[in-house]
Design a protein around this motif. Structure first.
Motif, mmCIF file in Angstrom:
data_model
loop_
_atom_site.group_PDB
_atom_site.id
_atom_site.type_symbol
_atom_site.label_atom_id
_atom_site.label_comp_id
_atom_site.label_asym_id
_atom_site.label_seq_id
_atom_site.Cartn_x
_atom_site.Cartn_y
_atom_site.Cartn_z
ATOM 1 N N ALA A 1 0.526 -0.965 0.171
ATOM 2 C CA ALA A 1 0.001 0.115 0.324
ATOM 3 C C ALA A 1 0.736 0.978 0.084
ATOM 4 O O ALA A 1 0.836 2.039 -0.865
ATOM 5 C CB ALA A 1 -0.519 -0.691 1.483
ATOM 6 N N ALA A 4 1.664 2.162 -3.316
ATOM 7 C CA ALA A 4 1.104 2.565 -4.986
ATOM 8 C C ALA A 4 0.843 4.107 -3.750
ATOM 9 O O ALA A 4 0.078 5.022 -5.003
ATOM 10 C CB ALA A 4 -0.163 1.765 -3.913
ATOM 11 N N LEU A 5 0.766 4.366 -2.889
ATOM 12 C CA LEU A 5 0.634 6.002 -2.263
ATOM 13 C C LEU A 5 2.164 6.856 -2.955
ATOM 14 O O LEU A 5 1.329 7.660 -2.845
ATOM 15 C CB LEU A 5 0.952 5.899 -0.806
ATOM 16 C CG LEU A 5 -1.057 5.755 -0.514
ATOM 17 C CD1 LEU A 5 -0.787 5.352 1.366
ATOM 18 C CD2 LEU A 5 -2.444 5.809 -0.870
ATOM 19 N N GLU A 10 -4.258 6.301 -5.000
ATOM 20 C CA GLU A 10 -5.660 6.488 -3.039
ATOM 21 C C GLU A 10 -5.853 4.882 -3.080
ATOM 22 O O GLU A 10 -6.592 4.111 -3.734
ATOM 23 C CB GLU A 10 -6.743 7.240 -3.538
ATOM 24 C CG GLU A 10 -6.533 8.450 -4.696
ATOM 25 C CD GLU A 10 -8.021 8.936 -4.930
ATOM 26 O OE1 GLU A 10 -8.831 8.158 -4.679
ATOM 27 O OE2 GLU A 10 -7.263 9.872 -5.113
ATOM 28 N N LEU A 11 -5.804 5.152 -1.516
ATOM 29 C CA LEU A 11 -6.085 3.290 -0.642
ATOM 30 C C LEU A 11 -7.202 3.905 0.048
ATOM 31 O O LEU A 11 -7.556 5.222 -0.022
ATOM 32 C CB LEU A 11 -5.397 3.200 0.806
ATOM 33 C CG LEU A 11 -4.981 2.302 1.359
ATOM 34 C CD1 LEU A 11 -5.156 1.822 0.367
ATOM 35 C CD2 LEU A 11 -4.257 2.064 2.518
ATOM 36 N N PHE A 13 -10.285 2.126 2.070
ATOM 37 C CA PHE A 13 -10.481 1.184 3.296
ATOM 38 C C PHE A 13 -11.829 -0.171 2.770
ATOM 39 O O PHE A 13 -13.039 1.089 2.575
ATOM 40 C CB PHE A 13 -10.281 2.174 4.458
ATOM 41 C CG PHE A 13 -9.083 3.045 4.551
ATOM 42 C CD1 PHE A 13 -8.145 1.723 5.471
ATOM 43 C CD2 PHE A 13 -8.840 3.831 4.854
ATOM 44 C CE1 PHE A 13 -7.019 1.979 6.208
ATOM 45 C CE2 PHE A 13 -6.927 3.465 5.120
ATOM 46 C CZ PHE A 13 -6.806 2.491 5.353
ATOM 47 N N ALA A 34 -11.241 0.600 -8.598
ATOM 48 C CA ALA A 34 -10.156 0.235 -8.210
ATOM 49 C C ALA A 34 -8.815 -0.746 -9.083
ATOM 50 O O ALA A 34 -9.827 -0.950 -9.611
ATOM 51 C CB ALA A 34 -10.468 -1.258 -7.223
#
Length: 223
Positions: A1, A4-5, A10-11, A13, A34
């Motif tokens: 994660a 990727a950030l 964008e993460l 949840f 996604a």
């Protein structure tokens, strides 16, 4: 994660209420557009079961211990690219990763993400040459290694191939479980004469941990 950030992603949840609901997860993946989703085999099966014509144009990340040909084929047919990974522990950074180029060959999980981070050792703790099966170890320090519980070998192209697990270790959702240790704890329960633990394939949830106990003849208790 975090990688990727760092690249500008964008993460998202997943709400707890949707974590085990295939329909909600599928809708969330579509609404958030996604590009990558890491989930256990049971979750991927739940998502795929929601719609036979489901489209998943993303990278589906799956632990190599759960990457069965049937599951990988279903993901590829839904439009996903399957990335096989393996982590030494449930919370650690992936040890190795690789895209599955052939759904009939799901045992490859790429090269170590950090050069020298993986070693395949024999029973004496010595490194084995390419093509020879040994126990996969993750390098955690200058000279320290952690046994992952996987049996693997180096392919000639430098990628890792998953061969199986080293007894008594089994894997559920990518997490290593010492079935002998679990059985040993069960045997310590009052009234338990013997116990056995195994991991069984289950078409509904992909894989489950099952324990069977033999009570003492005079024991009276409910499980």
């Amino acid at each position: 994660a975090m990688l990727a950030l760092a690249e500008g992603a964008e993460l998202v949840f997943v709400p707890q209420t949707a974590a085990q609901d295939g329909a909600q997860l599928a809708a969330l993946l579509r609404s958030e557009n996604a590009g990558l989703f890491h989930a256990p085999g049971a979750v991927w099966k739940a998502i795929l079961a929601t719609d036979s014509g489901l489209s998943l144009p993303l990278i589906a990340v799956l632990d190599v211990t759960e990457a069965t040909p049937d599951l990988v084929t279903a993901l590829v047919n839904a439009g996903a690219s399957v990335l096989c990974v393996h982590r030494a522990t449930a919370s650690s950074f992936p040890l190795a990763a690789g895209l599955v180029s052939d759904a009939r060959d799901t045992s490859s999980f790429g090269r170590p993400l950090v050069p020298g981070a993986a070693r395949i050792l024999d029973e004496r703790g010595l490194r084995v040459p390419a093509g020879v099966v040994g126990q996969l170890h993750a390098v955690v320090g200058a000279e320290s290694t952690v046994n992952t519980g996987l049996m693997a070998r180096w392919r000639n192209d430098g990628t890792l191939q998953y061969v199986g697990t080293a007894a008594p270790v089994a894997f559920v959702e990518g997490c290593a479980i010492d079935t002998a240790a679990v059985a040993s704890h069960l045997k310590q329960w009052p009234g338990v004469l013997d116990a056995a633990v195994a991991v069984l394939d289950d078409p509904r949830v992909h894989r489950r941990l099952v324990a069977r106990i033999q009570p003492h003849p005079s024991a009276a208790f409910d499980l």
